[in-house]
Design an enzyme around this catalytic site. Structure first.
Site, mmCIF file in Angstrom:
data_model
loop_
_atom_site.group_PDB
_atom_site.id
_atom_site.type_symbol
_atom_site.label_atom_id
_atom_site.label_comp_id
_atom_site.label_asym_id
_atom_site.label_seq_id
_atom_site.Cartn_x
_atom_site.Cartn_y
_atom_site.Cartn_z
ATOM 1 N N ALA A 176 -10.157 12.245 30.825
ATOM 2 C CA ALA A 176 -9.974 11.342 29.683
ATOM 3 C C ALA A 176 -8.495 11.277 29.368
ATOM 4 O O ALA A 176 -7.756 12.250 29.560
ATOM 5 C CB ALA A 176 -10.758 11.835 28.468
ATOM 6 N N LYS A 197 -5.442 20.118 27.953
ATOM 7 C CA LYS A 197 -4.831 18.896 27.435
ATOM 8 C C LYS A 197 -3.323 18.957 27.648
ATOM 9 O O LYS A 197 -2.680 19.940 27.256
ATOM 10 C CB LYS A 197 -5.155 18.716 25.952
ATOM 11 N N ASP A 331 -8.480 12.973 11.179
ATOM 12 C CA ASP A 331 -8.651 11.992 12.259
ATOM 13 C C ASP A 331 -10.039 12.132 12.896
ATOM 14 O O ASP A 331 -10.157 12.375 14.102
ATOM 15 C CB ASP A 331 -7.555 12.211 13.312
#
Length: 687
Positions: A176, A197, A331
């Site tokens: 992703a 990440k 978020d």
């Protein structure tokens, strides 16, 4: 080292901020932390948002700024012009899908700051058409990836070795790609499956330039347009600070650990583990989670998971974030909320977090109480406490304006209202009066509106406020803070009268809160009631108690008289055809009976705990004074009634006590005139 020195060395970038005489370069390698050791923020070289340093940097780079500004205007202007032409030529329906793709592509090309805007819009089915939602959802994790070579370079710089020497496995391509980084699936040499990440290259320069441009526009608009009263610059600075924190993965890891500590114990909430030995400023390694987006209803349902229940769990978690601990996820877009195969709600991405200070948390709770209570004067004062209005603001014209706006919005029930409709109503009001929107409020609104958008996507009839009020009721009943004790008193008392229906409503709603402990409520209530702070409530409740006991005793006496009369063959006077209206005392007694019933039905209620508290309460001076007061007022009532029965005429004066006890209403208009069941007994005629 100063900014000038850094520029001379060729190492300054907008991400380079001078903190404690330490300069932080965008490509400065990080020291690899040891396993299990959470890096201390003050000990780490970390990004810091400094609007002055950024402004100084770009002030002399006019060409770069104007080139970027022109690109933004050109891209967004082209999209707006296309929409206008479609409407003009009647092609809107045919070109909707094309325009939705164009908007997604435009925001992607404009970079991370604008991608964040698109992510927020992707959660609002009540704002954006369905075609646009489908496209904007791709901004969450379907962005173009950057080359693996750069990602591997960042891993080596941050963790001190090549990826193949650090991880047992690492996917060849990212699974992703999001606005700030991309994610690989890997496995540690100790066997754990992890998500790795890696931050996008050149991210801080891109973010800094866009924030500088938007902040400059905000400054210009604030000076140019007098109707803008919100502090747009402060809002941009808040956004800048949060997004800079989001670019520091060490900071994100600390946020995740804190979030798990505060909210990981909530049933069906799960927060992944951070592996600190494999984490740096631009690389984050965390537990891999197999999950499904809540908005993917078909797949969630196919797994036997109740998406609506998980939304309710998310609402309860958000309430605790905003109103209990103050540390909240700013978020919560669909890519950051997953349903795990075990049926838990999984939170991801802790880069953008914010805090609500204690006085703001209590202010928000008080505002909810005043809103539910239709106390618009109290609500206006709450806006002063919450820094929407300055202390010297004249509230006289604002109070009726609030009454008009919220009376129309609330309608019959606050539970029927969605959060966005309240914010829309508020927005209209804030244009007309001197409101200023605090920076923290913008992130709260973004968080709640985004969560509600996800909820509406799962269930169009979902009402966030109806799910929120049980938590608010529980807090009002259990929180010992003086602010909420005052709010509870204001809610329950009006003009010296106790509003039993409000207490009933609170107790019923609080029953639906998962962690509601009724025995704790009763303990805290007794402790507060018989303390110095509870004197006023104690006096008012004593008066209500006297009326309830008096009425119950009269009813019991009337029943006994009827039974005795029936046993002796004595005839009672016939009852008039018109039924009497229930008295205030009778209504209060019925409220008390219903409240007792609610307590008995509440999960975990144990009356023996109250019995065990009685000996300790009886020695308190406040209890002894209350007992004397109740006994005295009951004696006054009994004496007044005896005098009335013995000495007054057939159209008697009705004796009733006020809070001092012993007032007689002289005109025969008192509402508590004897009911037919209380008429004197009469013997049958002699034969």
């Amino acid at each position: 080292m100063t900014i000038t020195q850094l520029e001379a060395n060729g190492s300054f970038s907008p991400a380079t901020i001078d903190v404690s005489s330490k300069s932080i370069d965008e490509h400065h390698p990080q020291t690899q932390p040891t396993e299990g050791n959470i890096p201390n923020e003050s000990d780490q070289l970390a990004l810091r948002y400094d609007p002055i340093a950024i402004a100084d940097y770009y002030h002399s780079r006019v060409f770069q700024v104007w080139r970027r500004l022109f690109r933004i205007i050109w891209k967004l202007g082209s999209f707006a012009l296309g929409l206008w032409l479609d409407r003009k030529q009647g092609k809107k329906v045919k070109t909707d899908h094309k325009r939705a793709i164009q908007l997604r592509t435009t925001l992607t090309e404009l970079g991370p700051a604008f991608i964040k805007v698109g992510q927020a819009l992707s959660t609002r089915p009540d704002v954006m058409p369905a075609l646009y939602l489908d496209e904007l959802t791709k901004l969450q994790d379907q962005l173009p990836p950057f080359p693996n070579q750069l990602a591997y370079q960042f891993i080596e710089e941050e963790l001190g070795d090549r990826p193949e020497n650090i991880y047992a496995e690492l996917s060849h391509d990212p699974l992703a790609a999001a606005s700030l980084g991309q994610v690989y699936k890997g496995k540690l040499k100790t066997g754990e499956t992890v998500a790795v990440k890696v931050q996008r290259p050149g991210l801080s320069e891109s973010i800094a330039l866009d924030i500088y441009i938007l902040r400059t526009i905000a400054q210009w608009a604030k000076k140019r347009f007098k109707f803008i009263r919100s502090d747009l610059v402060a809002i941009m600075d808040e956004f800048g600070q949060r997004i800079y924190e989001e670019m520091d993965y060490n900071h994100e890891g600390r946020n995740a650990e804190r979030f798990r500590q505060l909210y990981g114990n909530i049933p069906d909430i799960y927060v992944p583990k951070i592996y600190w030995g494999y984490t740096g400023r631009r690389v984050l390694t965390m537990e891999w989670i197999n999950g499904t987006k809540l908005t993917n209803l078909e797949e969630v349902t196919a797994q036997g998971i109740d998406a609506r229940y998980l939304i309710e769990v998310g609402v309860q978690c958000s309430l605790r974030q905003l109103l209990e601990h103050g540390f909240f996820h700013a978020d919560p877009h669909p890519g950051n909320l997953l349903a795990s195969p075990e049926g838990k709600l999984v939170y991801l991405d802790f880069g953008m977090m914010s805090e609500v200070k204690p006085y703001q948390r209590y202010g928000l709770l008080e505002a909810i109480v005043h809103l539910v209570n239709r106390d618009f004067e109290g609500l206006a004062k709450d806006y002063v406490k919450l820094e929407f209005l300055t202390p010297d603001t004249d509230l006289t014209p604002i109070i009726p304006a609030l009454a008009e706006v919220f009376s129309n919005a609330l309608g019959a029930s606050v539970a029927e209202l969605n959060f966005k409709s309240i914010t829309d109503q508020l927005s209209e009001l804030m244009y007309e009066y001197p409101f200023q929107v605090p920076a923290y409020y913008a992130l709260i609104i973004r968080s709640l509106v985004t969560l509600e958008g996800i909820a509406i996507n799962v269930d169009p009839n979902f009402k966030v406020l109806s799910k929120a009020y049980p938590y608010v009721a529980k807090r009002l009943l259990t929180d010992p803070a003086i602010e909420l004790r005052t709010s509870l008193k204001d809610l329950l008392f009006k003009d010296g009268s106790f509003r039993w229906n409000r207490l009933e409503n609170l107790l019923k709603n609080a029953q639906n809160s998962e962690d509601y402990d009724i025995n704790q409520v009763l303990d805290q209530t007794l402790e507060f009631l018989f303390s110095e702070r509870g004197e006023l409530i104690r006096e008012q409740l004593a008066h209500e108690l006297v009326k309830g006991i008096d009425l119950a005793s009269r009813n019991a006496l009337t029943t006994a008289q009827s039974k005795v009369a029936e046993w002796m063959g004595v005839k009672v006077s016939s009852t008039p055809t018109t039924a009497p209206q229930p008295t205030t005392d009778q209504n209060n007694l019925e409220h008390i009976q219903r409240i007792v019933s609610i307590l008995q039905e509440t999960k975990g209620f144990d009356p023996m705990l109250l019995v065990q508290r009685v000996p300790g309460l009886m020695v308190k001076p406040e209890v002894q004074h209350l007992s004397q007061k109740v006994a005295g007022e009951l004696a006054q009532r009994a004496t007044a009634r005896m005098i009335r029965e013995l000495f007054l005429s057939s159209d008697p004066l009705i004796f009733e006590d006020n809070q001092l006890g012993s007032i007689v209403e002289k005109n025969g208009n008192y509402s508590n005139r004897k009911s037919p069941s209380q008429q004197p007994l009469s013997l049958p005629p002699s034969r």
